[in-house]
Design an enzyme around this catalytic site. Structure first.
Site, short mmCIF file in Angstrom:
data_model
loop_
_atom_site.label_atom_id
_atom_site.label_comp_id
_atom_site.label_asym_id
_atom_site.label_seq_id
_atom_site.Cartn_x
_atom_site.Cartn_y
_atom_site.Cartn_z
CE LYS A 1 -4.29 -1.65 2.13
NZ LYS A 1 -5.24 -1.49 3.24
CB CYS B 1 -7.98 10.26 -21.64
SG CYS B 1 -9.45 10.60 -20.65
CB THR B 2 -10.25 15.08 -21.94
OG1 THR B 2 -11.16 14.03 -21.56
CG2 THR B 2 -11.02 16.12 -22.73
#
Length: 339
Positions: free
Chosen positions: A84, A157-158
């Site tokens: 973690k 991504c955009t």
């Protein structure tokens, strides 16, 4: 030159598709994966079967505590860890120089830099970052400073869809100002049915039942990778009930008037030249599902674009918000390793 060795932290949508892209492109070697919530047998299953992108076309198995992935051309023998705390992952021991931080949790420089304690040399955050420098392939990757940029972001991504298109248009015609809307496929942060969602109540509505207006920093982020456009673009998103592939609508005022044919010619030239493999051009009557698995950042839809006059235009570009983006993560690592 030997292939750069990479580790992946977080074996979710992007983590798994970065591995698929790495195997397909064969330009990097994946040597380690860390995910505290998925054991190795479950990793095999999740990598092999994908509801959106189909079954992995190669072979994946667990052998001797390692994830073995091959597609016939190349084999990746991948050490698996379940920590973690990113500082505890032994990237150095596994030989991972570059770490893809794809948990969505460690997006700030301070938190992402914990990977360096485990022996990683560089960290690429697969999400926008508030304080790490952002690089978009084909747009500002040439500004990468190997000596000083140890923690970087591959943006969103955009932004990876919008920025290449905005660069071509701005370089050729000049963008005075613009508004962007992304009609965006469902992502893992959304709810399958109505549920609680902090201050943004609409975000908690059922993803499969609604078109959900949402915020996005993707357009403003273009100003970080193209400084000349800083403060000139902003935008919003509409989340829609499709599993993958999104589409950007850029409506902008141009400094230098242009016919739609001139705009198309400029994009087509860039797609065949300096932005080949990043920007694509199509005149086909396409729909979203036609782009599932498309590796480009941005696919300009010539038939969908319209203009009110030579200085006011609406431009449309598609993108596989999962696979196209994952390909750019791999490309950014390959590019940085070559410097």
């Amino acid at each position: 030159m030997s292939k750069p060795k990479i580790g992946i932290n977080g074996f979710g949508r992007i983590g798994r598709l970065v591995l698929r892209a790495a195997v397909e492109k064969d330009t990097v070697e994946v040597v380690a994966v860390n995910d505290p919530f998925i054991n190795i047998d479950y990793m095999v299953y999740m990598f092999k079967y994908d509801s959106t992108h189909g079954r992995f076309k190669g072979h994946v198995s667990a052998e001797g505590g390692k994830l073995i992935v091959t597609n016939g051309k190349t084999t990746h023998q991948i050490a698996v860890h379940n920590s973690k705390d990113p500082a505890e992952i032994p990237w150095g021991v596994e030989g991972a120089e570059y770490v893809v931080e794809s948990t969505g949790v460690f997006t700030h420089t301070e938190k992402a830099s914990a990977h360096l304690k485990g022996g990683a040399k560089k960290v690429i955050i697969s999400a926008p970052s508030a304080d790490a420098p952002m690089f978009v392939m084909g747009v500002n990757n040439d500004k990468y400073d190997k000596a000083n940029n140890h923690i970087i972001s591959n943006a969103s991504c955009t932004t990876n869809c919008l920025a290449p298109l905005a660069k071509v248009i701005h370089d050729k015609f000049g963008i005075i100002e613009g508004l962007m809307t992304t009609v965006h496929a469902t992502t893992a942060t959304q709810k399958t049915v109505d549920g609680p969602s902090g201050k943004l109540w609409r975000d908690g509505r059922g993803a499969g039942q609604n078109i959900i207006p949402a915020s996005t920093g993707a357009a403003k982020a273009v100003g970080k990778v193209i400084p000349d456009l800083n403060g000139k673009l902003t935008g919003m998103a509409s989340r829609v009930p499709t599993p993958d592939v999104s589409v950007v609508d850029l409506t902008c005022r141009l400094q230098k008037g242009a016919s739609m044919d001139e705009i198309k010619a400029a994009v087509k030239e860039a797609a065949a030249g300096p932005m080949k493999g990043i920007l694509e051009y199509t005149e086909d009557q396409v729909v979203s599902s036609d782009f599932v698995g498309d590796p480009h950042s941005s696919i300009f839809d010539a038939l969908a674009c319209i203009s009110l006059n030579p200085n006011f235009v609406k431009l449309i570009a598609w993108y596989d918000n999962e696979y196209g983006y994952s390909n750019r993560v791999v490309d950014l690592i390959s590019y940085n390793a070559s410097k």
